[in-house]
Design a protein around this motif. Sequence first.
Motif, PDB file in Angstrom:
ATOM      1  N   PRO A  62       0.835  -1.209   0.000  1.00 12.97           N
ATOM      2  CA  PRO A  62       0.000   0.000   0.000  1.00 12.97           C
ATOM      3  C   PRO A  62       0.865   1.254   0.000  1.00 12.97           C
ATOM      4  N   LEU A  63       0.342   2.342  -0.565  1.00 12.78           N
ATOM      5  CA  LEU A  63       1.101   3.586  -0.682  1.00 12.78           C
ATOM      6  C   LEU A  63       1.585   4.088   0.678  1.00 12.78           C
ATOM      7  N   SER A  64       0.735   3.993   1.687  1.00 11.90           N
ATOM      8  CA  SER A  64       1.137   4.465   3.010  1.00 11.90           C
ATOM      9  C   SER A  64       2.279   3.627   3.571  1.00 11.90           C
ATOM     10  N   SER A  65       2.289   2.325   3.273  1.00  9.59           N
ATOM     11  CA  SER A  65       3.374   1.454   3.734  1.00  9.59           C
ATOM     12  C   SER A  65       4.677   1.800   3.027  1.00  9.59           C
ATOM     13  N   TYR A  93     -11.177  15.306  15.728  1.00  7.40           N
ATOM     14  CA  TYR A  93     -11.586  15.465  14.341  1.00  7.40           C
ATOM     15  C   TYR A  93     -11.757  14.130  13.615  1.00  7.40           C
ATOM     16  N   PHE A  94     -11.363  13.032  14.256  1.00  8.85           N
ATOM     17  CA  PHE A  94     -11.518  11.710  13.660  1.00  8.85           C
ATOM     18  C   PHE A  94     -12.796  11.059  14.160  1.00  8.85           C
ATOM     19  N   ILE A  95     -13.450  10.310  13.296  1.00  7.69           N
ATOM     20  CA  ILE A  95     -14.635   9.554  13.714  1.00  7.69           C
ATOM     21  C   ILE A  95     -14.225   8.455  14.676  1.00  7.69           C
ATOM     22  N   ASP A  96     -13.150   7.746  14.355  1.00 12.21           N
ATOM     23  CA  ASP A  96     -12.612   6.699  15.223  1.00 12.21           C
ATOM     24  C   ASP A  96     -11.094   6.857  15.230  1.00 12.21           C
ATOM     25  N   PRO A  97     -10.568   7.677  16.138  1.00 14.31           N
ATOM     26  CA  PRO A  97      -9.146   8.033  16.109  1.00 14.31           C
ATOM     27  C   PRO A  97      -8.193   6.845  16.061  1.00 14.31           C
ATOM     28  N   THR A  98      -8.429   5.845  16.905  1.00 11.57           N
ATOM     29  CA  THR A  98      -7.512   4.707  16.969  1.00 11.57           C
ATOM     30  C   THR A  98      -7.516   3.899  15.684  1.00 11.57           C
ATOM     31  N   GLU A  99      -8.717   3.479  15.243  1.00 13.17           N
ATOM     32  CA  GLU A  99      -8.810   2.642  14.045  1.00 13.17           C
ATOM     33  C   GLU A  99      -8.451   3.406  12.782  1.00 13.17           C
ATOM     34  N   ASP A 100      -8.867   4.674  12.703  1.00 10.53           N
ATOM     35  CA  ASP A 100      -8.584   5.451  11.500  1.00 10.53           C
ATOM     36  C   ASP A 100      -7.091   5.695  11.334  1.00 10.53           C
ATOM     37  N   ARG A 101      -6.421   6.027  12.420  1.00  7.32           N
ATOM     38  CA  ARG A 101      -4.970   6.239  12.337  1.00  7.32           C
ATOM     39  C   ARG A 101      -4.258   4.939  11.967  1.00  7.32           C
ATOM     40  N   LEU A 102      -4.696   3.835  12.556  1.00  6.81           N
ATOM     41  CA  LEU A 102      -4.086   2.545  12.261  1.00  6.81           C
ATOM     42  C   LEU A 102      -4.251   2.190  10.787  1.00  6.81           C
ATOM     43  N   PRO A 107      -1.581   0.523   6.967  1.00  5.32           N
ATOM     44  CA  PRO A 107      -2.580  -0.269   6.239  1.00  5.32           C
ATOM     45  C   PRO A 107      -2.205  -1.731   6.233  1.00  5.32           C
ATOM     46  N   GLN A 108      -3.216  -2.573   6.171  1.00  3.05           N
ATOM     47  CA  GLN A 108      -2.986  -4.007   6.246  1.00  3.05           C
ATOM     48  C   GLN A 108      -2.138  -4.487   5.082  1.00  3.05           C
ATOM     49  N   ILE A 109      -1.104  -5.251   5.407  1.00  3.49           N
ATOM     50  CA  ILE A 109      -0.268  -5.902   4.405  1.00  3.49           C
ATOM     51  C   ILE A 109      -0.565  -7.380   4.485  1.00  3.49           C
ATOM     52  N   PHE A 110      -0.976  -7.961   3.378  1.00  2.62           N
ATOM     53  CA  PHE A 110      -1.322  -9.374   3.378  1.00  2.62           C
ATOM     54  C   PHE A 110      -0.087 -10.225   3.637  1.00  2.62           C
ATOM     55  N   SER A 111      -0.293 -11.363   4.288  1.00  2.42           N
ATOM     56  CA  SER A 111       0.825 -12.248   4.611  1.00  2.42           C
ATOM     57  C   SER A 111       1.562 -12.693   3.364  1.00  2.42           C
ATOM     58  N   SER A 112       0.838 -12.845   2.234  1.00  2.00           N
ATOM     59  CA  SER A 112       1.487 -13.260   0.989  1.00  2.00           C
ATOM     60  C   SER A 112       2.472 -12.196   0.521  1.00  2.00           C
ATOM     61  N   THR A 113       2.152 -10.925   0.763  1.00  2.79           N
ATOM     62  CA  THR A 113       3.058  -9.853   0.385  1.00  2.79           C
ATOM     63  C   THR A 113       4.302  -9.870   1.251  1.00  2.79           C
ATOM     64  N   LEU A 114       4.134 -10.133   2.535  1.00  2.00           N
ATOM     65  CA  LEU A 114       5.284 -10.211   3.431  1.00  2.00           C
ATOM     66  C   LEU A 114       6.245 -11.297   2.996  1.00  2.00           C
ATOM     67  N   SER A 115       5.708 -12.443   2.574  1.00  2.00           N
ATOM     68  CA  SER A 115       6.567 -13.556   2.182  1.00  2.00           C
ATOM     69  C   SER A 115       7.329 -13.257   0.902  1.00  2.00           C
ATOM     70  N   LEU A 116       6.840 -12.294   0.099  1.00  4.16           N
ATOM     71  CA  LEU A 116       7.503 -11.946  -1.148  1.00  4.16           C
ATOM     72  C   LEU A 116       8.479 -10.799  -0.982  1.00  4.16           C
ATOM     73  N   THR A 117       8.506 -10.180   0.182  1.00  2.00           N
ATOM     74  CA  THR A 117       9.418  -9.065   0.411  1.00  2.00           C
ATOM     75  C   THR A 117      10.322  -9.352   1.597  1.00  2.00           C
ATOM     76  N   ALA A 124       8.681  -4.394   7.365  1.00  2.00           N
ATOM     77  CA  ALA A 124       7.300  -4.661   6.974  1.00  2.00           C
ATOM     78  C   ALA A 124       6.510  -5.370   8.062  1.00  2.00           C
ATOM     79  N   LYS A 125       7.177  -6.167   8.899  1.00  2.00           N
ATOM     80  CA  LYS A 125       6.465  -6.864   9.968  1.00  2.00           C
ATOM     81  C   LYS A 125       5.762  -5.877  10.889  1.00  2.00           C
ATOM     82  N   SER A 126       6.406  -4.740  11.111  1.00  2.00           N
ATOM     83  CA  SER A 126       5.797  -3.749  11.995  1.00  2.00           C
ATOM     84  C   SER A 126       4.608  -3.078  11.341  1.00  2.00           C
TER      85      SER A 126
END
Length: 281
Positions: A62-65, A93-102, A107-117, A124-126
């Motif tokens: 993901p771009l943010s990652s 100013y956030f609807i859900d500060p914790t989840e929105d910031r996370l 952004p979620q990185i799929f496990s398949s992507t981790l195994s390829l990088t 990336a683990k973090s």
Amino acid sequence: MLSISTPAMEKNSEPHQTPTSSPTTASKLKLKLLVDQHSNHVLFAEAGKDVVDFLFGLLNLPLSSVACLLSKYRILGSIDMLRDSVRSLDDAYFIDPTEDRLALLNPQIFSSTLSLTPLLLENAKSLARPAKKHYRCTGIDSRSAFYGQTCCGGNFGHVTDVCGTLCPACRQGMTVEMQFVAGEAASKVEAARAEAGGGYVKEVVTYMVMDDLSVMPMSTTSAITLLDKLHIKDVSSLYEWTVELGMEEGLELLKASLRSTTVLTDVFRWKSKVGVPVDCP
């Protein structure tokens, strides 16, 4: 057409065959560069499945990652400023500060992507978030359990990602974890992918990675055609240079790929004396 033979090419024009083996588990990958010592530019790299899988896997980030991985370089301009704003904007100013910031900063990185990088795995683990689990109710209404009746009638029309949420139909806690079952076609693809050692490409040929990261199967014909296209007449000016691709180089490749069409040259040109490969005596 320029007719030549260099140490980086086989004598026949068929694609290079490589023995089938499992993907490397080493922290560093290897690729062989063909360099023009007159210009000190990489013409192309000879690479295996592991390197191509890593390069293709970058497209899944993901771009943010990407911005997070390259945060020390501060090269993404306004994207960096957007991420800074997400960090600094007040919770009010956030609807859900914790989840929105996370979601925005990690952004979620799929496990398949981790195994390829694997080169970026330490960072990336973090960034990875655990996959969400989904739950349904038992389908039994406590008021009719004695009679063995089910309020949902076995037709579970509701799922939740929060264990214990009350089912809208039977009002029982949704605590039964749902298991995803892949279809037959998907199962065949996954089996084929597992047999190939994961990733995207097959380990049946050596691959040719251009300076701009375009990829094609390696063959003498394609290499000669490229040299002819680049007007390389003096083959004695070419040399092979085997380099290692570790986490530092992986991040540099990712950075260079966002702003350059001479990526391999940009990353590896200054890692040795001009015109002298690092693996030469």
